[in-house]
Scaffold this motif. Structure first.
Motif, PDB file in Angstrom:
ATOM      1  N   ILE A   1       0.867  -1.176   0.000  1.00 15.03           N
ATOM      2  CA  ILE A   1       0.000   0.000   0.000  1.00 15.03           C
ATOM      3  C   ILE A   1       0.901   1.222   0.000  1.00 15.03           C
ATOM      4  CG2 ILE A   1      -1.835   1.261   1.179  1.00 15.03           C
ATOM      5  CD1 ILE A   1      -2.678  -1.320   2.489  1.00 15.03           C
ATOM      6  N   HIS A   2       0.718   2.101  -0.996  1.00 14.62           N
ATOM      7  CA  HIS A   2       1.607   3.235  -1.185  1.00 14.62           C
ATOM      8  C   HIS A   2       0.922   4.541  -0.783  1.00 14.62           C
ATOM      9  CE1 HIS A   2       4.301   0.621  -3.527  1.00 14.62           C
ATOM     10  NE2 HIS A   2       3.198   0.127  -4.058  1.00 14.62           N
ATOM     11  N   GLN A   3       1.747   5.522  -0.463  1.00 16.49           N
ATOM     12  CA  GLN A   3       1.233   6.834  -0.055  1.00 16.49           C
ATOM     13  C   GLN A   3       0.383   7.466  -1.153  1.00 16.49           C
ATOM     14  OE1 GLN A   3       4.310   9.552   1.105  1.00 16.49           O
ATOM     15  NE2 GLN A   3       2.928  11.265   1.402  1.00 16.49           N
ATOM     16  N   PHE A   4       0.786   7.281  -2.400  1.00 15.47           N
ATOM     17  CA  PHE A   4       0.092   7.924  -3.511  1.00 15.47           C
ATOM     18  C   PHE A   4      -0.829   6.949  -4.257  1.00 15.47           C
ATOM     19  CE2 PHE A   4       3.992  10.387  -2.783  1.00 15.47           C
ATOM     20  CZ  PHE A   4       3.426  11.632  -2.553  1.00 15.47           C
ATOM     21  N   PHE A   5      -1.208   5.857  -3.564  1.00 16.36           N
ATOM     22  CA  PHE A   5      -2.221   4.901  -4.010  1.00 16.36           C
ATOM     23  C   PHE A   5      -1.766   4.028  -5.183  1.00 16.36           C
ATOM     24  CE2 PHE A   5      -4.811   8.891  -2.969  1.00 16.36           C
ATOM     25  CZ  PHE A   5      -4.759   8.653  -1.604  1.00 16.36           C
ATOM     26  N   ASN A   6      -1.122   4.632  -6.204  1.00 23.13           N
ATOM     27  CA  ASN A   6      -0.621   3.882  -7.371  1.00 23.13           C
ATOM     28  C   ASN A   6      -1.711   3.083  -8.072  1.00 23.13           C
ATOM     29  OD1 ASN A   6       1.840   4.922  -6.732  1.00 23.13           O
ATOM     30  ND2 ASN A   6       2.895   2.970  -6.487  1.00 23.13           N
ATOM     31  N   LEU A   7      -2.909   3.634  -8.121  1.00 18.90           N
ATOM     32  CA  LEU A   7      -3.977   3.003  -8.890  1.00 18.90           C
ATOM     33  C   LEU A   7      -3.786   3.309 -10.371  1.00 18.90           C
ATOM     34  CD1 LEU A   7      -6.972   3.923  -6.546  1.00 18.90           C
ATOM     35  CD2 LEU A   7      -5.698   1.761  -6.639  1.00 18.90           C
ATOM     36  N   ILE A   8      -4.228   2.404 -11.234  1.00 23.35           N
ATOM     37  CA  ILE A   8      -4.091   2.594 -12.674  1.00 23.35           C
ATOM     38  C   ILE A   8      -5.298   3.381 -13.171  1.00 23.35           C
ATOM     39  CG2 ILE A   8      -3.902   1.430 -14.904  1.00 23.35           C
ATOM     40  CD1 ILE A   8      -2.641  -0.935 -13.397  1.00 23.35           C
ATOM     41  N   PRO A   9      -5.088   4.605 -13.663  1.00 21.93           N
ATOM     42  CA  PRO A   9      -6.215   5.492 -13.960  1.00 21.93           C
ATOM     43  C   PRO A   9      -7.133   4.993 -15.066  1.00 21.93           C
ATOM     44  CG  PRO A   9      -4.148   6.447 -14.745  1.00 21.93           C
ATOM     45  CD  PRO A   9      -3.783   5.261 -13.911  1.00 21.93           C
ATOM     46  N   GLU A  10      -6.586   4.194 -15.990  1.00 19.41           N
ATOM     47  CA  GLU A  10      -7.404   3.716 -17.111  1.00 19.41           C
ATOM     48  C   GLU A  10      -8.350   2.587 -16.705  1.00 19.41           C
ATOM     49  OE1 GLU A  10      -3.708   5.595 -18.465  1.00 19.41           O
ATOM     50  OE2 GLU A  10      -4.064   3.842 -17.177  1.00 19.41           O
ATOM     51  N   LEU A  11      -8.097   1.967 -15.550  1.00 18.89           N
ATOM     52  CA  LEU A  11      -8.905   0.833 -15.105  1.00 18.89           C
ATOM     53  C   LEU A  11      -9.961   1.280 -14.110  1.00 18.89           C
ATOM     54  CD1 LEU A  11      -6.157  -1.901 -14.533  1.00 18.89           C
ATOM     55  CD2 LEU A  11      -7.471  -1.419 -16.607  1.00 18.89           C
ATOM     56  N   SER A  12     -11.045   0.537 -14.038  1.00 17.72           N
ATOM     57  CA  SER A  12     -12.074   0.807 -13.040  1.00 17.72           C
ATOM     58  C   SER A  12     -11.590   0.382 -11.660  1.00 17.72           C
ATOM     59  CB  SER A  12     -13.355   0.041 -13.386  1.00 17.72           C
ATOM     60  OG  SER A  12     -13.149  -1.357 -13.205  1.00 17.72           O
ATOM     61  N   VAL A  13     -12.355   0.734 -10.650  1.00 21.83           N
ATOM     62  CA  VAL A  13     -12.040   0.315  -9.282  1.00 21.83           C
ATOM     63  C   VAL A  13     -11.922  -1.204  -9.213  1.00 21.83           C
ATOM     64  CG1 VAL A  13     -13.049   0.089  -6.974  1.00 21.83           C
ATOM     65  CG2 VAL A  13     -12.974   2.321  -8.086  1.00 21.83           C
ATOM     66  N   LEU A  14     -12.900  -1.911  -9.740  1.00 19.81           N
ATOM     67  CA  LEU A  14     -12.881  -3.379  -9.692  1.00 19.81           C
ATOM     68  C   LEU A  14     -11.682  -3.939 -10.441  1.00 19.81           C
ATOM     69  CD1 LEU A  14     -14.231  -6.029  -8.868  1.00 19.81           C
ATOM     70  CD2 LEU A  14     -15.611  -5.893 -10.953  1.00 19.81           C
ATOM     71  N   GLU A  15     -11.386  -3.387 -11.611  1.00 19.11           N
ATOM     72  CA  GLU A  15     -10.255  -3.874 -12.398  1.00 19.11           C
ATOM     73  C   GLU A  15      -8.930  -3.642 -11.677  1.00 19.11           C
ATOM     74  OE1 GLU A  15     -12.167  -3.239 -16.867  1.00 19.11           O
ATOM     75  OE2 GLU A  15     -11.143  -1.584 -15.850  1.00 19.11           O
ATOM     76  N   ASN A  16      -8.803  -2.517 -10.982  1.00 19.38           N
ATOM     77  CA  ASN A  16      -7.591  -2.277 -10.190  1.00 19.38           C
ATOM     78  C   ASN A  16      -7.423  -3.327  -9.111  1.00 19.38           C
ATOM     79  OD1 ASN A  16      -5.776   0.338 -10.414  1.00 19.38           O
ATOM     80  ND2 ASN A  16      -7.810   0.932 -11.141  1.00 19.38           N
ATOM     81  N   VAL A  17      -8.509  -3.677  -8.451  1.00 18.56           N
ATOM     82  CA  VAL A  17      -8.422  -4.615  -7.327  1.00 18.56           C
ATOM     83  C   VAL A  17      -8.111  -6.030  -7.800  1.00 18.56           C
ATOM     84  CG1 VAL A  17      -9.692  -5.665  -5.404  1.00 18.56           C
ATOM     85  CG2 VAL A  17      -9.933  -3.216  -5.870  1.00 18.56           C
ATOM     86  N   ILE A  18      -8.712  -6.445  -8.922  1.00 20.91           N
ATOM     87  CA  ILE A  18      -8.526  -7.838  -9.343  1.00 20.91           C
ATOM     88  C   ILE A  18      -7.192  -8.076 -10.040  1.00 20.91           C
ATOM     89  CG2 ILE A  18     -11.019  -8.140  -9.588  1.00 20.91           C
ATOM     90  CD1 ILE A  18     -10.603  -8.151 -12.632  1.00 20.91           C
ATOM     91  N   LEU A  19      -6.497  -7.015 -10.447  1.00 20.20           N
ATOM     92  CA  LEU A  19      -5.289  -7.179 -11.255  1.00 20.20           C
ATOM     93  C   LEU A  19      -4.246  -8.113 -10.628  1.00 20.20           C
ATOM     94  CD1 LEU A  19      -3.884  -6.420 -13.871  1.00 20.20           C
ATOM     95  CD2 LEU A  19      -2.974  -4.389 -12.733  1.00 20.20           C
ATOM     96  N   PRO A  20      -3.880  -7.956  -9.339  1.00 23.19           N
ATOM     97  CA  PRO A  20      -2.895  -8.892  -8.771  1.00 23.19           C
ATOM     98  C   PRO A  20      -3.379 -10.336  -8.779  1.00 23.19           C
ATOM     99  CG  PRO A  20      -3.139  -6.953  -7.377  1.00 23.19           C
ATOM    100  CD  PRO A  20      -4.247  -6.901  -8.375  1.00 23.19           C
ATOM    101  N   GLY A  21      -4.694 -10.531  -8.632  1.00 22.12           N
ATOM    102  CA  GLY A  21      -5.232 -11.882  -8.681  1.00 22.12           C
ATOM    103  C   GLY A  21      -5.116 -12.496 -10.062  1.00 22.12           C
ATOM    104  N   LEU A  22      -5.316 -11.693 -11.094  1.00 22.22           N
ATOM    105  CA  LEU A  22      -5.167 -12.192 -12.464  1.00 22.22           C
ATOM    106  C   LEU A  22      -3.712 -12.515 -12.766  1.00 22.22           C
ATOM    107  CD1 LEU A  22      -7.573  -9.778 -14.406  1.00 22.22           C
ATOM    108  CD2 LEU A  22      -8.045 -12.074 -13.519  1.00 22.22           C
ATOM    109  N   ILE A  23      -2.802 -11.695 -12.244  1.00 20.98           N
ATOM    110  CA  ILE A  23      -1.368 -11.964 -12.436  1.00 20.98           C
ATOM    111  C   ILE A  23      -0.993 -13.303 -11.797  1.00 20.98           C
ATOM    112  CG2 ILE A  23       0.954 -11.170 -11.816  1.00 20.98           C
ATOM    113  CD1 ILE A  23      -0.114  -8.306 -12.102  1.00 20.98           C
ATOM    114  N   SER A  24      -1.709 -13.665 -10.716  1.00 22.17           N
ATOM    115  CA  SER A  24      -1.468 -14.952 -10.044  1.00 22.17           C
ATOM    116  C   SER A  24      -2.178 -16.108 -10.730  1.00 22.17           C
ATOM    117  CB  SER A  24      -1.930 -14.877  -8.584  1.00 22.17           C
ATOM    118  OG  SER A  24      -1.099 -14.017  -7.844  1.00 22.17           O
ATOM    119  N   ASN A  25      -2.764 -15.821 -11.903  1.00 21.43           N
ATOM    120  CA  ASN A  25      -3.438 -16.841 -12.714  1.00 21.43           C
ATOM    121  C   ASN A  25      -4.710 -17.381 -12.062  1.00 21.43           C
ATOM    122  OD1 ASN A  25      -1.484 -16.818 -14.855  1.00 21.43           O
ATOM    123  ND2 ASN A  25      -0.120 -18.022 -13.558  1.00 21.43           N
ATOM    124  N   ASN A  26      -5.326 -16.587 -11.211  1.00 27.10           N
ATOM    125  CA  ASN A  26      -6.630 -16.972 -10.687  1.00 27.10           C
ATOM    126  C   ASN A  26      -7.699 -16.718 -11.749  1.00 27.10           C
ATOM    127  OD1 ASN A  26      -5.713 -17.680  -8.052  1.00 27.10           O
ATOM    128  ND2 ASN A  26      -5.552 -15.503  -7.556  1.00 27.10           N
TER     129      ASN A  26
END
Length: 226
Positions: free
Chosen positions: A92-117
């Motif tokens: 968790i970073h001070q400046f959030f580091n969210l990806i602006p082009e993605l929705s809230v849900l897409e930002n949250v699921i991204l690490p899970g997709l990288i883990s091949n879930n």
């Protein structure tokens, strides 16, 4: 073995011009036990963020020993380190580091997709987290439409999506007003405790630092237990 992380005689230097060196840590010793909450305070530039990068397996350019779950990290392959970072550590970073082009849900699921879930599985879990954090109704909008406190909740949910053993937080309320910061910190610490996750956070706020089980201060290039 109860230590999740253990470092022994850690030395960190940065090479400067004209063969000069900047010493950040000197024979630093530190450990994090499982299911613990640890805070670190210290002046700006003392090395708090540098330490988080090392503990988060993002920086291996140091001297000394670093054990993660009893394994010497310098003997672990880069692919294995990447897998540990993704599955066992949340950031968790001070400046959030969210990806602006993605929705809230897409930002949250991204690490899970990288883990091949599977997307449907990780999406369901992400919605559960967003509901717990009180922002499920914002799942389809972009981060720039959120308040600072809401963005921090999204960043927190993203850090938790892979059910990590350790969360590393760098000034997670540094850009929020005091009331919002209090709300985020109190909620997050309660969630961490109830889910048996280890948390290490660095902060300038002594009030928040005192909420941890284990409290450290960076002083004279070492970590001092308070």
């Amino acid at each position: 073995m109860n230590n999740l992380i253990e470092i022994n005689n850690l030395i960190k230097k940065f090479n400067l011009l004209n063969n000069n060196e900047l010493l950040i840590f000197e024979n630093l010793n530190f450990s994090i036990t499982k299911n613990s909450i640890t805070s670190i305070v210290g002046s700006s530039g003392c090395g708090k963020s540098t330490l988080l990068n090392i503990l988060g397996l993002l920086d291996s350019n140091f001297e000394g020993q670093f054990l993660f779950e009893g394994r010497e990290t310098k003997t672990i392959s880069n692919n294995q380190l990447s897998s540990i970072r993704n599955k066992k550590i949340g950031f968790i970073h001070q400046f959030f580091n969210l990806i602006p082009e993605l929705s809230v849900l897409e930002n949250v699921i991204l690490p899970g997709l990288i883990s091949n879930n599977k997307e449907e599985v990780v999406s369901k879990e992400a919605c559960q987290l967003l509901d717990i954090f009180g922002i499920l109704d914002k799942k389809n909008i972009k981060p720039n439409k959120l308040s600072g406190g809401e963005q921090q909740r999204v960043a927190s949910a993203r850090a938790l999506i892979n059910k990590p053993d350790l969360i590393l937080a760098d000034e997670m309320t540094g850009n929020l007003d005091e009331d919002t910061s209090d709300e985020i910190i109190n909620f997050f610490l309660k969630f961490i405790k109830s889910n048996n996750i280890s948390l290490l956070y660095v902060t300038h706020n002594q009030k928040y630092a005192d909420m941890a089980n284990n409290k450290y201060e960076f002083k004279n290039k070492k970590l001092i237990l308070k």
